[in-house]
Scaffold this motif. Structure first.
Motif, PDB file in Angstrom:
ATOM      1  N   LYS A 181       9.338  -6.485   1.803  1.00  0.00           N
ATOM      2  CA  LYS A 181       9.005  -6.604   0.061  1.00  0.00           C
ATOM      3  C   LYS A 181       7.518  -7.300   0.061  1.00  0.00           C
ATOM      4  O   LYS A 181       7.213  -7.975   1.372  1.00  0.00           O
ATOM      5  CB  LYS A 181       9.691  -7.462  -0.332  1.00  0.00           C
ATOM      6  CG  LYS A 181      10.992  -7.150  -1.042  1.00  0.00           C
ATOM      7  CD  LYS A 181      12.609  -7.898  -1.691  1.00  0.00           C
ATOM      8  CE  LYS A 181      13.789  -7.483  -1.849  1.00  0.00           C
ATOM      9  NZ  LYS A 181      14.663  -8.032  -1.719  1.00  0.00           N
ATOM     10  N   GLU A 182       7.110  -7.032  -0.723  1.00  0.00           N
ATOM     11  CA  GLU A 182       5.763  -7.708  -1.137  1.00  0.00           C
ATOM     12  C   GLU A 182       5.658  -8.818  -1.224  1.00  0.00           C
ATOM     13  O   GLU A 182       6.412  -9.546  -1.516  1.00  0.00           O
ATOM     14  CB  GLU A 182       4.453  -7.186  -2.339  1.00  0.00           C
ATOM     15  CG  GLU A 182       4.102  -5.300  -1.866  1.00  0.00           C
ATOM     16  CD  GLU A 182       3.039  -4.396  -2.588  1.00  0.00           C
ATOM     17  OE1 GLU A 182       3.189  -5.788  -3.480  1.00  0.00           O
ATOM     18  OE2 GLU A 182       3.213  -3.130  -2.995  1.00  0.00           O
ATOM     19  N   LYS A 183       4.592  -9.920  -0.767  1.00  0.00           N
ATOM     20  CA  LYS A 183       4.206 -10.421  -0.849  1.00  0.00           C
ATOM     21  C   LYS A 183       3.061 -11.293  -0.952  1.00  0.00           C
ATOM     22  O   LYS A 183       1.524 -11.262  -0.301  1.00  0.00           O
ATOM     23  CB  LYS A 183       5.305 -11.685   0.296  1.00  0.00           C
ATOM     24  CG  LYS A 183       5.030 -13.340  -0.223  1.00  0.00           C
ATOM     25  CD  LYS A 183       6.335 -14.153   0.731  1.00  0.00           C
ATOM     26  CE  LYS A 183       6.189 -15.603   1.148  1.00  0.00           C
ATOM     27  NZ  LYS A 183       6.890 -16.640   1.684  1.00  0.00           N
TER      28      LYS A 183
ATOM     29  N   ILE B  25      -4.342 -13.157  -1.386  1.00  0.00           N
ATOM     30  CA  ILE B  25      -3.441 -12.364  -0.430  1.00  0.00           C
ATOM     31  C   ILE B  25      -2.053 -11.771  -0.471  1.00  0.00           C
ATOM     32  O   ILE B  25      -1.034 -12.502  -0.471  1.00  0.00           O
ATOM     33  CB  ILE B  25      -4.092 -12.665   1.084  1.00  0.00           C
ATOM     34  CG1 ILE B  25      -3.576 -12.275   2.193  1.00  0.00           C
ATOM     35  CG2 ILE B  25      -2.992 -14.445   1.508  1.00  0.00           C
ATOM     36  CD1 ILE B  25      -4.016 -12.577   3.620  1.00  0.00           C
ATOM     37  N   HIS B  26      -1.954 -10.105   0.143  1.00  0.00           N
ATOM     38  CA  HIS B  26      -0.681 -10.070  -0.463  1.00  0.00           C
ATOM     39  C   HIS B  26      -0.509  -8.330   0.739  1.00  0.00           C
ATOM     40  O   HIS B  26      -1.130  -8.058   0.689  1.00  0.00           O
ATOM     41  CB  HIS B  26      -0.326 -10.049  -1.726  1.00  0.00           C
ATOM     42  CG  HIS B  26      -1.211  -8.622  -2.769  1.00  0.00           C
ATOM     43  ND1 HIS B  26      -2.232  -8.504  -2.928  1.00  0.00           N
ATOM     44  CD2 HIS B  26      -0.086  -7.334  -2.826  1.00  0.00           C
ATOM     45  CE1 HIS B  26      -2.799  -7.702  -3.064  1.00  0.00           C
ATOM     46  NE2 HIS B  26      -1.048  -6.330  -3.378  1.00  0.00           N
ATOM     47  N   THR B  27       0.611  -8.671   0.660  1.00  0.00           N
ATOM     48  CA  THR B  27       1.290  -7.074   1.780  1.00  0.00           C
ATOM     49  C   THR B  27       1.554  -5.733   0.534  1.00  0.00           C
ATOM     50  O   THR B  27       2.086  -6.271  -0.547  1.00  0.00           O
ATOM     51  CB  THR B  27       2.158  -7.119   2.795  1.00  0.00           C
ATOM     52  OG1 THR B  27       2.895  -7.612   1.271  1.00  0.00           O
ATOM     53  CG2 THR B  27       1.925  -8.941   3.359  1.00  0.00           C
ATOM     54  N   HIS B  28       1.339  -5.279   1.711  1.00  0.00           N
ATOM     55  CA  HIS B  28       2.335  -3.706   1.312  1.00  0.00           C
ATOM     56  C   HIS B  28       2.648  -3.220   2.043  1.00  0.00           C
ATOM     57  O   HIS B  28       2.246  -3.704   3.780  1.00  0.00           O
ATOM     58  CB  HIS B  28       0.673  -2.842   0.905  1.00  0.00           C
ATOM     59  CG  HIS B  28      -0.537  -2.524  -0.490  1.00  0.00           C
ATOM     60  ND1 HIS B  28      -1.287  -1.726  -0.697  1.00  0.00           N
ATOM     61  CD2 HIS B  28       0.010  -4.000  -1.362  1.00  0.00           C
ATOM     62  CE1 HIS B  28      -1.701  -2.003  -2.023  1.00  0.00           C
ATOM     63  NE2 HIS B  28      -1.196  -3.145  -2.175  1.00  0.00           N
ATOM     64  N   PRO B  29       3.551  -2.030   1.881  1.00  0.00           N
ATOM     65  CA  PRO B  29       4.535  -2.066   2.827  1.00  0.00           C
ATOM     66  C   PRO B  29       3.806  -0.424   3.923  1.00  0.00           C
ATOM     67  O   PRO B  29       4.436  -0.800   4.999  1.00  0.00           O
ATOM     68  CB  PRO B  29       5.639  -0.717   1.710  1.00  0.00           C
ATOM     69  CG  PRO B  29       5.000  -0.484   0.443  1.00  0.00           C
ATOM     70  CD  PRO B  29       3.812  -1.881  -0.219  1.00  0.00           C
TER      71      PRO B  29
ATOM     72  N   ALA C 117      -3.377  -0.768   2.834  1.00  0.00           N
ATOM     73  CA  ALA C 117      -4.055  -1.577   2.353  1.00  0.00           C
ATOM     74  C   ALA C 117      -5.225  -1.115   1.417  1.00  0.00           C
ATOM     75  O   ALA C 117      -5.702  -0.912   1.922  1.00  0.00           O
ATOM     76  CB  ALA C 117      -4.637  -2.379   3.392  1.00  0.00           C
ATOM     77  N   PHE C 118      -4.618  -1.298   0.256  1.00  0.00           N
ATOM     78  CA  PHE C 118      -5.788  -0.250  -0.806  1.00  0.00           C
ATOM     79  C   PHE C 118      -5.425  -0.877  -2.194  1.00  0.00           C
ATOM     80  O   PHE C 118      -4.683  -1.989  -2.231  1.00  0.00           O
ATOM     81  CB  PHE C 118      -5.766   0.705  -1.412  1.00  0.00           C
ATOM     82  CG  PHE C 118      -4.194   1.250  -1.855  1.00  0.00           C
ATOM     83  CD1 PHE C 118      -3.125   1.181  -0.858  1.00  0.00           C
ATOM     84  CD2 PHE C 118      -4.170   0.814  -2.891  1.00  0.00           C
ATOM     85  CE1 PHE C 118      -1.558   1.536  -1.621  1.00  0.00           C
ATOM     86  CE2 PHE C 118      -3.004   1.725  -3.861  1.00  0.00           C
ATOM     87  CZ  PHE C 118      -2.233   1.651  -2.795  1.00  0.00           C
ATOM     88  N   HIS C 119      -6.574  -1.444  -3.887  1.00  0.00           N
ATOM     89  CA  HIS C 119      -6.395  -2.268  -4.119  1.00  0.00           C
ATOM     90  C   HIS C 119      -5.932  -1.412  -5.160  1.00  0.00           C
ATOM     91  O   HIS C 119      -6.362  -0.311  -6.150  1.00  0.00           O
ATOM     92  CB  HIS C 119      -7.595  -2.811  -4.570  1.00  0.00           C
ATOM     93  CG  HIS C 119      -7.455  -3.803  -5.205  1.00  0.00           C
ATOM     94  ND1 HIS C 119      -7.472  -4.862  -6.318  1.00  0.00           N
ATOM     95  CD2 HIS C 119      -7.297  -5.650  -5.060  1.00  0.00           C
ATOM     96  CE1 HIS C 119      -7.387  -6.372  -6.698  1.00  0.00           C
ATOM     97  NE2 HIS C 119      -7.154  -6.214  -5.628  1.00  0.00           N
ATOM     98  N   SER C 120      -4.576  -1.582  -5.851  1.00  0.00           N
ATOM     99  CA  SER C 120      -3.624  -0.243  -6.597  1.00  0.00           C
ATOM    100  C   SER C 120      -4.439  -1.379  -7.913  1.00  0.00           C
ATOM    101  O   SER C 120      -4.719  -1.608  -7.941  1.00  0.00           O
ATOM    102  CB  SER C 120      -2.400  -0.845  -6.139  1.00  0.00           C
ATOM    103  OG  SER C 120      -1.720  -2.465  -6.929  1.00  0.00           O
ATOM    104  N   ASN C 121      -3.811   0.545  -9.364  1.00  0.00           N
ATOM    105  CA  ASN C 121      -4.453  -0.160 -10.417  1.00  0.00           C
ATOM    106  C   ASN C 121      -3.669  -1.437 -11.116  1.00  0.00           C
ATOM    107  O   ASN C 121      -3.982  -2.064 -11.340  1.00  0.00           O
ATOM    108  CB  ASN C 121      -3.784   1.398 -11.007  1.00  0.00           C
ATOM    109  CG  ASN C 121      -4.446   2.512 -10.633  1.00  0.00           C
ATOM    110  OD1 ASN C 121      -5.844   2.292 -10.279  1.00  0.00           O
ATOM    111  ND2 ASN C 121      -4.488   3.615 -11.171  1.00  0.00           N
ATOM    112  N   ALA C 122      -2.555  -2.007 -10.601  1.00  0.00           N
ATOM    113  CA  ALA C 122      -1.421  -2.411 -11.175  1.00  0.00           C
ATOM    114  C   ALA C 122      -2.390  -3.922 -10.614  1.00  0.00           C
ATOM    115  O   ALA C 122      -2.260  -5.020 -10.817  1.00  0.00           O
ATOM    116  CB  ALA C 122      -0.350  -2.541 -10.394  1.00  0.00           C
ATOM    117  N   ASP C 123      -3.238  -3.981  -9.183  1.00  0.00           N
ATOM    118  CA  ASP C 123      -3.459  -5.617  -8.128  1.00  0.00           C
ATOM    119  C   ASP C 123      -4.680  -5.404  -8.738  1.00  0.00           C
ATOM    120  O   ASP C 123      -5.065  -6.369  -9.021  1.00  0.00           O
ATOM    121  CB  ASP C 123      -4.053  -4.876  -7.293  1.00  0.00           C
ATOM    122  CG  ASP C 123      -2.509  -4.436  -6.356  1.00  0.00           C
ATOM    123  OD1 ASP C 123      -1.424  -4.990  -6.536  1.00  0.00           O
ATOM    124  OD2 ASP C 123      -2.816  -3.688  -4.855  1.00  0.00           O
ATOM    125  N   ASP C 124      -5.367  -4.411  -9.630  1.00  0.00           N
ATOM    126  CA  ASP C 124      -6.736  -4.411 -10.404  1.00  0.00           C
ATOM    127  C   ASP C 124      -6.078  -5.343 -11.178  1.00  0.00           C
ATOM    128  O   ASP C 124      -7.192  -6.564 -12.385  1.00  0.00           O
ATOM    129  CB  ASP C 124      -7.168  -3.210 -10.776  1.00  0.00           C
ATOM    130  CG  ASP C 124      -8.459  -2.795  -9.697  1.00  0.00           C
ATOM    131  OD1 ASP C 124      -8.303  -3.147  -8.443  1.00  0.00           O
ATOM    132  OD2 ASP C 124      -8.444  -1.747  -9.859  1.00  0.00           O
TER     133      ASP C 124
END
Ligand SMILES: [Zn+2]
Length: 154
Positions: A30-32, A87-91, A94-101
């Motif tokens: 899971k992301e963290k 700092i977070h993980t992706h499955p 690694a990119f900045h998603s719209n949700a991350d923005d």
């Protein structure tokens, strides 16, 4: 800061970087998200602590609920530090998603947001700078990818 043109760099010790990697790897499916706390120096942010907020996570998702934000804000007041990076993980990639923005916890211009692929399973302190995708919030409130050479491991 007024008149400052250059991006502030980000400085972290090897010990805190190792601690960060261990914390992120503790969530293998899971992301963290982890926060790097510290201070603003003259031309760099210096990380001097890490903080794991209360979070709700899934395979491709993390969120900090209201109680997590309250706990974080009171912790920052107590220790008199700022969040210099998240700092977070992706499955996978690694990119900045719209949700991350949209849901980024750090919101000041110059703040860093770092993303690691493969739930951090392929990242260790020796290849961290090659694996990490590094983003900075610009003055127009947009997350821009920058070179990971802005990060210094000391
Ligand atoms: Zn993300």
């Amino acid at each position: 800061m007024r008149g400052r043109k250059q991006q502030m760099s980000l400085e972290i010790s090897r010990a805190l970087l190792e601690e960060t990697i261990a914390e992120l790897r503790a969530s293998p499916d899971k992301e963290k998200v982890i926060l790097w706390l510290g201070k603003r120096g003259t031309s760099e942010y210096v990380v001097d602590d890490i903080f794991t907020p209360i979070q709700i996570t899934d395979e491709d998702f993390f969120r900090i609920p209201e109680e997590g934000m309250n706990q974080l804000m009171s912790h920052l007041r107590n220790v008199r530090k700022m969040i210099v990076a998240q700092i977070h993980t992706h499955p996978r990639e690694a990119f900045h998603s719209n949700a991350d923005d949209r849901w980024a916890i750090v919101r000041h211009a110059g703040a860093y947001s770092l993303v690691l692929p493969e739930f951090c399973s392929t990242t260790e302190k020796n290849n961290f700078l090659e694996m990490v995708a590094t983003f900075v919030l610009n003055k127009s409130n947009k997350w821009k990818r920058v070179s990971s050479s802005n990060i210094t491991i000391v």
